[in-house]
Design a protein around this motif. Structure first.
Motif, short mmCIF file in Angstrom:
data_model
loop_
_atom_site.label_atom_id
_atom_site.label_comp_id
_atom_site.label_asym_id
_atom_site.label_seq_id
_atom_site.Cartn_x
_atom_site.Cartn_y
_atom_site.Cartn_z
N ALA A 262 0.78 -1.22 -0.09
CA ALA A 262 0.19 -0.01 0.01
C ALA A 262 0.80 1.22 -0.17
CB ALA A 262 -0.84 -0.10 1.30
N TRP A 263 2.06 1.38 0.52
CA TRP A 263 2.94 2.32 0.75
C TRP A 263 3.56 2.40 -0.82
CZ3 TRP A 263 8.43 1.37 1.01
CH2 TRP A 263 9.37 2.69 0.85
N LEU A 264 4.19 1.31 -1.14
CA LEU A 264 4.86 1.39 -2.53
C LEU A 264 4.03 1.87 -3.61
CD1 LEU A 264 7.15 -1.72 -2.59
CD2 LEU A 264 7.89 0.49 -2.55
N VAL A 265 2.89 1.31 -3.82
CA VAL A 265 1.95 1.58 -4.80
C VAL A 265 0.77 2.20 -4.21
CG1 VAL A 265 0.70 0.97 -6.96
CG2 VAL A 265 2.77 0.06 -6.48
N PRO A 266 0.43 3.43 -4.27
CA PRO A 266 -1.04 4.08 -3.76
C PRO A 266 -2.31 3.30 -4.37
CG PRO A 266 0.36 5.74 -4.41
CD PRO A 266 1.22 4.55 -5.10
N MET B 134 12.00 17.19 6.09
CA MET B 134 10.68 16.95 6.44
C MET B 134 9.88 16.80 5.13
SD MET B 134 10.66 16.59 9.66
CE MET B 134 9.07 16.27 9.98
N TRP B 135 10.15 17.66 4.11
CA TRP B 135 9.30 17.68 2.88
C TRP B 135 9.80 16.16 2.02
CZ3 TRP B 135 5.09 19.93 1.77
CH2 TRP B 135 4.92 21.06 2.08
N PHE B 136 10.95 15.99 2.20
CA PHE B 136 11.66 14.78 1.69
C PHE B 136 10.93 13.43 2.17
CE2 PHE B 136 14.64 11.18 1.33
CZ PHE B 136 14.81 11.30 0.11
N LEU B 137 10.62 13.41 3.62
CA LEU B 137 9.75 12.45 4.04
C LEU B 137 8.38 12.26 3.54
CD1 LEU B 137 11.25 12.51 7.94
CD2 LEU B 137 11.90 11.02 6.01
N GLY B 138 7.95 13.40 3.43
CA GLY B 138 6.66 13.51 2.63
C GLY B 138 6.54 12.87 1.28
N TYR B 139 7.54 13.13 0.47
CA TYR B 139 7.70 12.94 -1.03
C TYR B 139 7.99 11.32 -0.91
CZ TYR B 139 9.11 17.71 -1.74
OH TYR B 139 9.37 18.88 -1.71
N GLY C 121 2.08 12.60 -0.71
CA GLY C 121 2.67 11.50 0.16
C GLY C 121 1.86 11.35 1.59
N LEU C 122 1.23 12.54 2.05
CA LEU C 122 0.62 12.61 3.20
C LEU C 122 -0.75 11.80 2.89
CD1 LEU C 122 1.44 15.87 4.78
CD2 LEU C 122 1.99 13.63 5.62
#
Lengths: 84, 133
Positions: free
Chosen positions: B19-23, B66-71, B108-109
């Motif tokens: 689910a994370w890898l492919v929305p 933080m933005w990078f983690l979001g991406y 991402g969020l």
């Protein structure tokens, strides 16, 4: 043929888009509001029927836009009062 | 629609990672095909629009972690973008960059929200199965 096309496609993403500081730029808020409405309603609806889904998405989208406009009006009023 | 109970605990982890890898793929595996298609299209389109607005060089951890983690929460689209960007090229600035950051970060969020929903559906299905016994 495939690789040059791919490079051309990658070129589109190489530099940030120039967006002028004009009131019309605020319209960039619309697509993200639509995405939020789509994903939120896709998760929240108990039964996923297309007609219900579409109606709920439009409702949520309009609610978000309405509140954004409301916030903008409040900010304009505050800015006007500060300038007095 | 009631989910099939997932008896294998390991499978829940697999579905979460997928689910994370492919929305949307997590919902697809749980049998919610309609939701999965909407989630996939909405999140990928928003992420791509973010890249179009902000440029590929926006995806780099040094500038803003933080933005990078979001991406990265967007899964494969985020990972591919990170691999494709050239660290030698400094990211551009301006309004397009800022709006692009917001678009890709929100994508991402939203995917994080979908991952949590998948986990909740797995949990609820297991609970209702236990209650039946």
């Amino acid at each position: 043929m495939f690789i040059p096309d791919l490079l051309l496609l990658a070129h589109i993403f190489s530099q940030p888009l120039e967006i002028p500081t004009r009131a019309i730029s605020l319209l960039w808020a619309l697509p993200i509001c639509l995405t939020i409405a789509l994903v939120y309603k896709a998760l929240k609806l108990e039964t996923f029927r297309f007609s219900t889904f579409l109606r709920e998405v439009v409702l949520l989208f309009l609610t978000i836009i309405g509140f954004l406009v409301l916030v903008a009006i409040v900010l304009v009023i505050i800015a006007y009062l500060v300038r007095l | 629609m009631a989910e099939k109970p997932i008896k294998n605990g390991f499978l829940i982890y697999v579905i979460t990672i997928v689910a994370w890898l492919v929305p949307g793929l997590g919902h697809w595996f749980l049998g919610h095909r309609g939701r999965a298609v909407v989630i996939f299209l909405a999140i990928c389109a928003t992420f791509l629009l973010g890249l179009f607005l902000g440029g590929l060089e926006m995806i780099e951890p040094q500038r803003s972690l933080m933005w990078f983690l979001g991406y990265m929460l967007a899964g494969i689209p985020g990972i591919i973008s990170y691999l494709l960007q050239n660290p030698q090229i400094p990211p551009g600035l301006g309004r397009g960059f800022d709006i692009g950051q917001v678009y890709a970060g929100v994508a991402g969020l939203l995917n994080l929200l979908c991952i949590l929903d998948v986990l909740m559906r797995c949990h609820n299905a297991t609970l209702s199965e236990k209650a039946k016994r």
